[in-house]
Design a protein around this motif. Structure first.
Motif, PDB file in Angstrom:
ATOM      1  N   HIS A   3      -5.266  50.572   4.059  1.00  0.00           N
ATOM      2  CA  HIS A   3      -5.479  49.846   2.961  1.00  0.00           C
ATOM      3  C   HIS A   3      -5.270  50.741   1.691  1.00  0.00           C
ATOM      4  CE1 HIS A   3      -7.722  47.338   5.495  1.00  0.00           C
ATOM      5  NE2 HIS A   3      -7.499  46.469   4.888  1.00  0.00           N
ATOM      6  N   PHE A   4      -5.407  51.862   1.809  1.00  0.00           N
ATOM      7  CA  PHE A   4      -5.437  52.916   0.780  1.00  0.00           C
ATOM      8  C   PHE A   4      -3.758  53.249   0.752  1.00  0.00           C
ATOM      9  CE2 PHE A   4      -9.459  54.964   2.242  1.00  0.00           C
ATOM     10  CZ  PHE A   4     -10.048  53.963   1.643  1.00  0.00           C
ATOM     11  N   SER A   5      -3.133  53.392   1.799  1.00  0.00           N
ATOM     12  CA  SER A   5      -1.892  53.721   1.546  1.00  0.00           C
ATOM     13  C   SER A   5      -0.715  52.710   1.114  1.00  0.00           C
ATOM     14  CB  SER A   5      -1.019  54.219   3.207  1.00  0.00           C
ATOM     15  OG  SER A   5      -1.165  53.263   3.998  1.00  0.00           O
ATOM     16  N   ILE A   6      -1.154  51.542   1.292  1.00  0.00           N
ATOM     17  CA  ILE A   6      -0.073  50.451   0.664  1.00  0.00           C
ATOM     18  C   ILE A   6      -0.565  49.994  -0.514  1.00  0.00           C
ATOM     19  CG2 ILE A   6      -1.896  48.284   1.289  1.00  0.00           C
ATOM     20  CD1 ILE A   6       0.520  46.930   2.454  1.00  0.00           C
ATOM     21  N   ASN A   7      -1.677  50.753  -1.139  1.00  0.00           N
ATOM     22  CA  ASN A   7      -1.745  50.426  -2.575  1.00  0.00           C
ATOM     23  C   ASN A   7      -1.826  51.759  -3.457  1.00  0.00           C
ATOM     24  OD1 ASN A   7      -3.005  47.555  -2.943  1.00  0.00           O
ATOM     25  ND2 ASN A   7      -4.322  48.131  -1.287  1.00  0.00           N
ATOM     26  N   GLN A   8      -0.967  52.696  -2.673  1.00  0.00           N
ATOM     27  CA  GLN A   8      -0.699  53.952  -3.504  1.00  0.00           C
ATOM     28  C   GLN A   8      -1.801  54.756  -3.840  1.00  0.00           C
ATOM     29  OE1 GLN A   8       3.295  53.335  -5.807  1.00  0.00           O
ATOM     30  NE2 GLN A   8       2.372  51.377  -6.055  1.00  0.00           N
ATOM     31  N   MET A   9      -2.870  54.760  -3.204  1.00  0.00           N
ATOM     32  CA  MET A   9      -4.089  55.574  -3.707  1.00  0.00           C
ATOM     33  C   MET A   9      -4.167  56.761  -2.703  1.00  0.00           C
ATOM     34  SD  MET A   9      -6.832  52.081  -2.679  1.00  0.00           S
ATOM     35  CE  MET A   9      -7.994  52.822  -3.493  1.00  0.00           C
ATOM     36  N   HIS A  22     -14.059  50.041  16.062  1.00  0.00           N
ATOM     37  CA  HIS A  22     -13.137  49.795  14.964  1.00  0.00           C
ATOM     38  C   HIS A  22     -14.338  49.354  13.770  1.00  0.00           C
ATOM     39  CE1 HIS A  22     -14.779  45.511  15.372  1.00  0.00           C
ATOM     40  NE2 HIS A  22     -14.492  45.536  16.600  1.00  0.00           N
ATOM     41  N   PRO A  23     -13.897  49.428  12.466  1.00  0.00           N
ATOM     42  CA  PRO A  23     -14.620  49.210  11.372  1.00  0.00           C
ATOM     43  C   PRO A  23     -15.329  47.734  11.491  1.00  0.00           C
ATOM     44  CG  PRO A  23     -12.502  49.798  10.664  1.00  0.00           C
ATOM     45  CD  PRO A  23     -12.408  49.502  12.032  1.00  0.00           C
ATOM     46  N   SER A  24     -16.420  47.726  10.663  1.00  0.00           N
ATOM     47  CA  SER A  24     -17.072  46.251  10.579  1.00  0.00           C
ATOM     48  C   SER A  24     -16.156  45.417  10.256  1.00  0.00           C
ATOM     49  CB  SER A  24     -18.144  46.400   9.430  1.00  0.00           C
ATOM     50  OG  SER A  24     -18.331  45.228   8.876  1.00  0.00           O
ATOM     51  N   GLY A  25     -16.172  44.157  10.770  1.00  0.00           N
ATOM     52  CA  GLY A  25     -15.339  42.969  10.351  1.00  0.00           C
ATOM     53  C   GLY A  25     -15.433  42.635   9.077  1.00  0.00           C
ATOM     54  N   ARG A  26     -16.854  42.761   8.723  1.00  0.00           N
ATOM     55  CA  ARG A  26     -16.790  42.229   7.369  1.00  0.00           C
ATOM     56  C   ARG A  26     -16.193  42.968   6.208  1.00  0.00           C
ATOM     57  NH1 ARG A  26     -21.823  43.409   7.865  1.00  0.00           N
ATOM     58  NH2 ARG A  26     -22.407  41.398   8.887  1.00  0.00           N
ATOM     59  N   LEU A  27     -16.029  44.450   6.631  1.00  0.00           N
ATOM     60  CA  LEU A  27     -15.475  45.203   5.580  1.00  0.00           C
ATOM     61  C   LEU A  27     -13.865  45.037   5.741  1.00  0.00           C
ATOM     62  CD1 LEU A  27     -15.214  47.748   3.859  1.00  0.00           C
ATOM     63  CD2 LEU A  27     -15.025  49.187   5.644  1.00  0.00           C
ATOM     64  N   LEU A  28     -13.312  44.818   6.891  1.00  0.00           N
ATOM     65  CA  LEU A  28     -11.900  44.600   6.934  1.00  0.00           C
ATOM     66  C   LEU A  28     -11.672  43.105   6.157  1.00  0.00           C
ATOM     67  CD1 LEU A  28     -11.159  45.380  10.765  1.00  0.00           C
ATOM     68  CD2 LEU A  28     -10.912  46.694   8.570  1.00  0.00           C
ATOM     69  N   SER A  29     -12.397  42.083   6.206  1.00  0.00           N
ATOM     70  CA  SER A  29     -12.062  40.869   5.627  1.00  0.00           C
ATOM     71  C   SER A  29     -12.292  41.351   4.148  1.00  0.00           C
ATOM     72  CB  SER A  29     -13.022  39.813   6.110  1.00  0.00           C
ATOM     73  OG  SER A  29     -12.845  39.474   7.340  1.00  0.00           O
ATOM     74  N   PHE A  30     -13.129  41.954   3.813  1.00  0.00           N
ATOM     75  CA  PHE A  30     -13.461  42.505   2.186  1.00  0.00           C
ATOM     76  C   PHE A  30     -12.149  43.196   1.769  1.00  0.00           C
ATOM     77  CE2 PHE A  30     -14.906  45.307  -0.875  1.00  0.00           C
ATOM     78  CZ  PHE A  30     -15.700  44.510  -1.488  1.00  0.00           C
ATOM     79  N   MET A  31     -11.618  44.066   2.599  1.00  0.00           N
ATOM     80  CA  MET A  31     -10.548  45.058   1.857  1.00  0.00           C
ATOM     81  C   MET A  31      -9.332  44.019   1.993  1.00  0.00           C
ATOM     82  SD  MET A  31     -11.530  48.697   3.660  1.00  0.00           S
ATOM     83  CE  MET A  31     -10.474  49.504   2.434  1.00  0.00           C
ATOM     84  N   ASP A  32      -9.121  43.453   3.148  1.00  0.00           N
ATOM     85  CA  ASP A  32      -7.873  42.502   3.117  1.00  0.00           C
ATOM     86  C   ASP A  32      -7.983  41.655   1.772  1.00  0.00           C
ATOM     87  OD1 ASP A  32      -7.281  43.709   5.747  1.00  0.00           O
ATOM     88  OD2 ASP A  32      -7.563  41.611   6.784  1.00  0.00           O
ATOM     89  N   PRO A  57     -21.697  36.434   6.375  1.00  0.00           N
ATOM     90  CA  PRO A  57     -20.400  36.467   6.703  1.00  0.00           C
ATOM     91  C   PRO A  57     -19.424  36.635   5.566  1.00  0.00           C
ATOM     92  CG  PRO A  57     -21.368  34.995   8.138  1.00  0.00           C
ATOM     93  CD  PRO A  57     -22.265  35.556   7.069  1.00  0.00           C
ATOM     94  N   VAL A  58     -18.274  37.340   5.834  1.00  0.00           N
ATOM     95  CA  VAL A  58     -17.186  37.330   4.603  1.00  0.00           C
ATOM     96  C   VAL A  58     -15.867  37.010   5.085  1.00  0.00           C
ATOM     97  CG1 VAL A  58     -15.745  38.972   3.086  1.00  0.00           C
ATOM     98  CG2 VAL A  58     -18.074  39.792   3.581  1.00  0.00           C
ATOM     99  N   ALA A  59     -15.362  35.807   4.338  1.00  0.00           N
ATOM    100  CA  ALA A  59     -14.345  34.911   4.735  1.00  0.00           C
ATOM    101  C   ALA A  59     -13.252  35.804   4.918  1.00  0.00           C
ATOM    102  CB  ALA A  59     -14.158  33.826   3.966  1.00  0.00           C
TER     103      ALA A  59
END
Length: 205
Positions: free
Chosen positions: A134-140, A88-98, A43-45
């Motif tokens: 996540h990309f758009s808010i970080n100007q990527m 939806h994507p893996s919840g693990r990835l969403l927590s990771f990217m957030d 699990p990713v917090a």
């Protein structure tokens, strides 16, 4: 130049890895180094917006997010790969990217990125939308391909049968390499990314 490819699947060598491996193969042909970063199947917090990162330049939870951020400082581009769960994507990835975006947005800014999805049947397009935010808010700059960046299959062997999906991954690698080279050429000629002002407001007056 180097691209970090994130594998957020529970299965290290599953469908998502098969897709990312094809992207990596294409990048290698263009002389771009790459590394597949498996975030693990623990699990990713989630981010609690505790503010610790504002004062310490790292997330208070010392796990794969901080580990990846250190690698990301030296990276030039990113590919975030995930299986699709319930459209939806893996919840693990969403927590990771957030948490990555909140605590380490500076290591992501202005670096090209792409989302890669794997699914048995459906849900990839709406999953891609979630990741792209996540990309758009970080100007990527968001790297595209010749179709939406997804592959089909229930296991890695199935992905090898998805010729169009693999071709999409291959072309994604080519487009990523092309954009990275253009950015590098721009830097060599004195063209740097903009220094944008960010104004924070609230809907509550």
């Amino acid at each position: 130049m180097k691209v970090l490819l994130v594998n957020s699947s529970s299965h290290k060598n599953g469908c998502t890895n098969a897709a990312l491996t094809e992207v990596a193969r294409s990048l290698a042909e263009e002389g771009i180094d790459s590394e597949i970063f498996f975030i693990g199947n623990k699990p990713v917090a989630d981010c609690t917006a505790c503010g610790f990162c504002s004062d310490h330049d790292r997330c208070v939870v010392d796990d794969c997010v901080n580990e990846f951020a250190e690698k990301a400082r030296q990276a030039d581009g990113f590919v975030f790969g995930t299986p699709v769960y319930y459209a939806h994507p893996s919840g693990r990835l969403l927590s990771f990217m957030d948490r990555l975006s909140y605590a380490h947005g500076d290591v992501l800014a202005f670096k090209p990125a792409a989302a890669v999805l794997s699914a048995r049947r459906n849900g990839q397009v709406c999953s891609m939308d979630v990741i792209n935010k996540h990309f758009s808010i970080n100007q990527m700059p968001i790297v595209t391909s010749t179709y939406w960046n997804h592959v089909f299959g229930s296991k890695a062997e199935d992905v090898q049968e998805d010729q169009e999906g693999l071709n999409t991954m291959y072309n994604l690698g080519k487009n990523m390499a092309w954009l990275l080279k253009l950015i590098e050429l721009g830097k060599e000629n004195g063209i740097q990314h903009p220094q944008n002002e960010h104004i924070f407001t609230s809907f509550v007056r």
